[in-house]
Design a protein around this motif. Structure first.
Motif, PDB file in Angstrom:
ATOM      1  N   ARG A   1       0.261   5.326   0.422  1.00  0.00           N
ATOM      2  CA  ARG A   1      -0.843   6.208   0.786  1.00  0.00           C
ATOM      3  C   ARG A   1      -0.330   7.593   1.157  1.00  0.00           C
ATOM      4  NH1 ARG A   1      -5.741   5.954   3.907  1.00  0.00           N
ATOM      5  NH2 ARG A   1      -6.660   8.016   3.600  1.00  0.00           N
TER       6      ARG A   1
ATOM      7  N   GLU B   1      -3.322   8.113  12.518  1.00  0.00           N
ATOM      8  CA  GLU B   1      -3.805   8.092  11.141  1.00  0.00           C
ATOM      9  C   GLU B   1      -3.009   7.081  10.313  1.00  0.00           C
ATOM     10  OE1 GLU B   1      -6.482   9.688  10.238  1.00  0.00           O
ATOM     11  OE2 GLU B   1      -6.622  10.493  12.272  1.00  0.00           O
TER      12      GLU B   1
ATOM     13  N   VAL C   1      -3.069  -1.262  10.158  1.00  0.00           N
ATOM     14  CA  VAL C   1      -3.683  -2.483  10.701  1.00  0.00           C
ATOM     15  C   VAL C   1      -4.736  -3.076   9.771  1.00  0.00           C
ATOM     16  CG1 VAL C   1      -3.220  -1.833  13.093  1.00  0.00           C
ATOM     17  CG2 VAL C   1      -5.386  -1.140  12.043  1.00  0.00           C
ATOM     18  N   LYS C   2      -5.104  -2.353   8.712  1.00  0.00           N
ATOM     19  CA  LYS C   2      -6.045  -2.906   7.739  1.00  0.00           C
ATOM     20  C   LYS C   2      -5.385  -3.974   6.867  1.00  0.00           C
ATOM     21  CE  LYS C   2      -8.648   1.440   7.100  1.00  0.00           C
ATOM     22  NZ  LYS C   2      -9.019   2.463   6.082  1.00  0.00           N
ATOM     23  N   TYR C   3      -4.054  -3.967   6.828  1.00  0.00           N
ATOM     24  CA  TYR C   3      -3.304  -4.830   5.929  1.00  0.00           C
ATOM     25  C   TYR C   3      -2.259  -5.598   6.729  1.00  0.00           C
ATOM     26  CZ  TYR C   3      -5.407  -1.385   2.828  1.00  0.00           C
ATOM     27  OH  TYR C   3      -6.300  -0.567   2.198  1.00  0.00           O
TER      28      TYR C   3
ATOM     29  N   ARG D   1       0.850  -1.192   0.000  1.00  0.00           N
ATOM     30  CA  ARG D   1       0.000   0.000   0.000  1.00  0.00           C
ATOM     31  C   ARG D   1       0.882   1.237   0.000  1.00  0.00           C
ATOM     32  NH1 ARG D   1      -5.150   2.003  -1.006  1.00  0.00           N
ATOM     33  NH2 ARG D   1      -5.979   3.236   0.692  1.00  0.00           N
TER      34      ARG D   1
ATOM     35  N   LYS E   1      -3.783   3.411  11.872  1.00  0.00           N
ATOM     36  CA  LYS E   1      -5.149   3.006  11.527  1.00  0.00           C
ATOM     37  C   LYS E   1      -5.175   2.384  10.146  1.00  0.00           C
ATOM     38  CE  LYS E   1      -8.198   6.194  10.546  1.00  0.00           C
ATOM     39  NZ  LYS E   1      -9.166   7.310  10.707  1.00  0.00           N
ATOM     40  N   GLU E   2      -4.380   2.926   9.242  1.00  0.00           N
ATOM     41  CA  GLU E   2      -4.274   2.374   7.888  1.00  0.00           C
ATOM     42  C   GLU E   2      -3.452   1.089   7.897  1.00  0.00           C
ATOM     43  OE1 GLU E   2      -5.287   2.710   3.794  1.00  0.00           O
ATOM     44  OE2 GLU E   2      -5.911   3.925   5.512  1.00  0.00           O
TER      45      GLU E   2
ATOM     46  N   THR F   1       0.675  -5.453   7.527  1.00  0.00           N
ATOM     47  CA  THR F   1       1.826  -4.554   7.538  1.00  0.00           C
ATOM     48  C   THR F   1       2.846  -5.000   8.567  1.00  0.00           C
ATOM     49  OG1 THR F   1       0.409  -2.685   6.891  1.00  0.00           O
ATOM     50  CG2 THR F   1       2.568  -2.161   7.827  1.00  0.00           C
TER      51      THR F   1
END
Length: 231
Positions: free
Chosen positions: A145, A161, A167-169, A143, A164-165, A171
């Motif tokens: 971003r 910020e 932990v969606k993947y 990703r 939060k992004e 990482t």
């Protein structure tokens, strides 16, 4: 003021799976509740939860339901052509999602490689941009971003910020970069403080901060290499 119990009692039984999903998330629902949401309605003398149970009991397991044809689905009382089509579509979409993988933007062998790439992309920007690369355990970029765009002299973003992004993947590591429109890659006090906070948060989250790059006109600066923040 009505109690929570009385409010729930007033909700039609067919709506309960939706209410439970809103309140507790989809993982809290049983198989028949998830299926009931897809079916939406039951038929005469049988509500949607009962219909969902009938569908599930018509097959030995979910794997058999996955293989069910339109004809087999329509053989179940209460399942007409429209519902059968919707179920087949949902099953096929779920199958495709399960087979899909996150797109990879390439594999990094060093932060220098990332620096040269981001230098080309960011050196001509007139506002400060904070860009984050999210990497998996193989250092593949899963990703890219832009977290923040600010004025020509300010780039502020809270660590939450970014994480939060993250932990969606899946990482494992993060590389941050932001540009200085002035062309000067000298880090400000705010740049250093932000980097320190990110390293601390990364340690708590189990996500490594590989580097923070400052992008200028013709060069970039690695805070890992020059500032000793990562020791």
């Amino acid at each position: 003021m009505q109690s929570k119990v009385s409010i729930i009692q007033e909700v039609p039984e067919e709506s309960l799976p939706r209410e439970r999903l809103l309140a507790f998330g989809e993982k809290a629902l049983a198989n028949h509740e998830l299926l009931a949401i897809l079916l939406r309605t039951g038929y005469r003398d049988t509500n949607v939860l009962g219909l969902a149970m009938q569908v599930l009991s018509s097959f030995e397991n979910l794997a058999q339901l996955k293989l069910a044809s339109l004809v087999e689905l329509q053989a179940i009382k209460g399942i007409g052509q429209a519902k059968a089509i919707e179920l087949r579509a949902a099953i096929e979409l779920g199958s495709r999602i399960a087979q899909s993988t996150l797109p990879k933007l390439g594999q990094l062998t060093s932060t220098e490689e990332a620096g040269q790439w981001l230098l080309k992309e960011m050196r001509d920007l007139h506002q400060e941009h904070l860009v984050v690369l999210f990497l998996n355990s193989k250092n593949e970029i899963i990703r890219k971003r832009t977290i923040f765009m600010g004025t020509v002299n300010s780039a502020c973003a809270h660590p939450r910020e970014i994480f939060k992004e993250a932990v969606k993947y899946p990482t494992a590591r993060i590389i941050m970069a932001h540009n200085h429109p002035s062309g000067d890659t000298t880090p400000s006090g705010a740049d250093l403080n932000f980097t320190e906070r990110m390293i601390e948060c990364g340690d708590l989250m189990g996500i490594e901060i590989l580097d923070h790059l400052i992008i200028g006109d013709h060069s970039y600066r690695s805070l890992r290499e020059e500032e000793g923040l990562f020791e």
